[in-house]
Design a protein around this motif. Structure first.
Motif: not given
Ligand SMILES: [Zn+2]
Length: 396
Positions: A367-396
């Motif tokens: 999931v972390q790799d997939f999101m990093a691929n999709l958002y190479p500048d790491k400007d992750y939308p907040s809903w993606i960060q919030d939803s994933l952090s509720t299931v213990n995945i942090n995007l950094t």
């Protein structure tokens, strides 16, 4: 030993240790379905531009068909005579049909929803009214013979703020579920899924789930989302529903098919998805990639002799270039076919990758790799960060 009278057996064969994701195997009358699964949508008993034998060769295990279209043409009489849709369309794998209600809402002029059913103004010259009742929806779905059939539900758009109306729809949906179960003639070969309603109200979603889990059903659907609500509201409702629904039955999130939503909602514990998007967008020249989507009509592809996706093993990517597709992509049916095949292969590959990573214990990293691929500048939308952090995945 499997009970032959159960038309759905759901085994969980792997669970993610970090998130709520799981891998399951659903055994239906027309074979196994590996979950999480994406189900493409066919109309009139066909996926535009694809033959059933091609879909089988791609290892598609289940597809969706629209009850409204089939109920109109060829109609229940022809389908009954043909021995059901599987035989009629030469598809011996699994099918799921919707109730027809949603299609009618989007295609016809909605007259009125009453306790009896959904009343529409027909678009033919006589302007007569058509009533779709829970019983009628099940009658058509019994004639079609899909392995999973959906209850008729009272759908309120997520953008409607009237809580009283939404509460009424929740209770009516349960009453209609009971009428559907009562009218169902093939409980040994077809599974009825109830639909959880309640739009964006957590308390109403809770009521809807608590009523539906009292019924003897083999799986559940989450309805009324993906209809214009914010992404923040969307994932929160999905998360609440997967928390509340029983873990030993498949959970189907209706109308969701963007790659990013499939990844997030698999992490939230959803097992089944459907959407017209991947096949529809192909007809407009859009190809799906792990890094997003590209429109092959654009000039920049006219001299691009690469395949759509060098990592894709589909027939289109093995044999054709972006440049070839650029010239014909929205004009010729062959191009529509080539792009539909790629987009479908993309969805199947994404779901297979999700399942493999859950089983290998590497889903979090995937999931972390997939999101990093999709958002190479790491400007992750907040809903993606919030939803994933509720299931213990942090995007950094
Ligand atoms: Zn491809």
């Amino acid at each position: 030993m499997a009970n032959t009278k159960t038309p759905l057996i759901f085994e969980i064969i792997g669970e993610c240790k970090t998130t709520k994701a799981r891998v399951g195997r659903m055994t239906l009358p027309h074979g196994p379905v590996d979950t999480p699964v994406f189900m493409p949508v066919g109309t009139q008993g066909t996926l535009k531009g694809m033959l059933p034998e091609q879909l089988k060769a791609m290892n598609l295990q289940i597809m969706l068909s629209n009850t409204y279209h089939l109920g109109t043409r060829p109609g229940p009489e022809v389908l009954k005579k043909a021995g059901g849709l599987h035989k009629f369309m030469n598809w011996d794998r699994n099918l799921l049909t919707d109730s027809g209600g949603f299609q009618m809402v989007s295609l016809l002029k909605l007259a009125e929803i009453t306790e009896e059913g959904v009343k529409f103004q027909s678009l033919n010259e006589h302007k007569n009214e058509v009533m779709l009742t829970p019983e009628h929806s099940i009658e058509i779905q019994n004639a079609i013979g899909a392995d999973i059939i959906m209850q008729l539900d009272d759908v309120v758009k997520t953008t409607v703020p009237d809580k009283e109306r939404i509460e009424e729809s929740v209770h009516r949906t349960t009453r209609w579920l009971d009428r559907c179960i009562k009218a169902h003639e093939n409980p040994e070969t077809q599974n009825i899924f109830p639909i959880v309603q309640g739009t964006l109200f957590e308390d109403l979603r809770r009521i809807s789930v608590s009523e539906h889990i009292k019924r003897d059903v083999n799986g559940f659907a989450i309805g009324g989302l993906s209809g214009g609500e914010s992404k923040d509201d969307f994932w929160k409702m999905v998360n609440i529903c997967t928390d509340l629904l029983p873990k030993n039955k498949p959970i189907y999130l209706m109308g969701v098919g963007f790659a990013v939503d499939l990844v997030v909602c698999s992490a939230l514990g959803v097992d089944m998805f459907d959407c017209v998007f991947p096949t529809r967008t192909a007809r407009f020249g859009c190809a799906l990639l792990m890094t997003g989507q590209i429109n092959l009509r654009k000039k920049e592809y006219a001299m691009d002799f690469n395949p759509i996706d060098k990592d894709c093993t589909c027939n289109t990517c093995r044999n054709y270039t972006r440049a070839y597709l650029n010239g014909i992509v929205t004009d010729l049916t062959v191009a529509c076919h080539l792009l539909t095949e790629h987009n479908l292969a993309f969805q199947l590959r994404l779901m297979r990758t999700i399942r493999e990573n859950i089983l290998n214990g590497t889903f979090k990293e995937f999931v972390q790799d997939f999101m990093a691929n999709l958002y190479p500048d790491k400007d992750y939308p907040s809903w993606i960060q919030d939803s994933l952090s509720t299931v213990n995945i942090n995007l950094t």
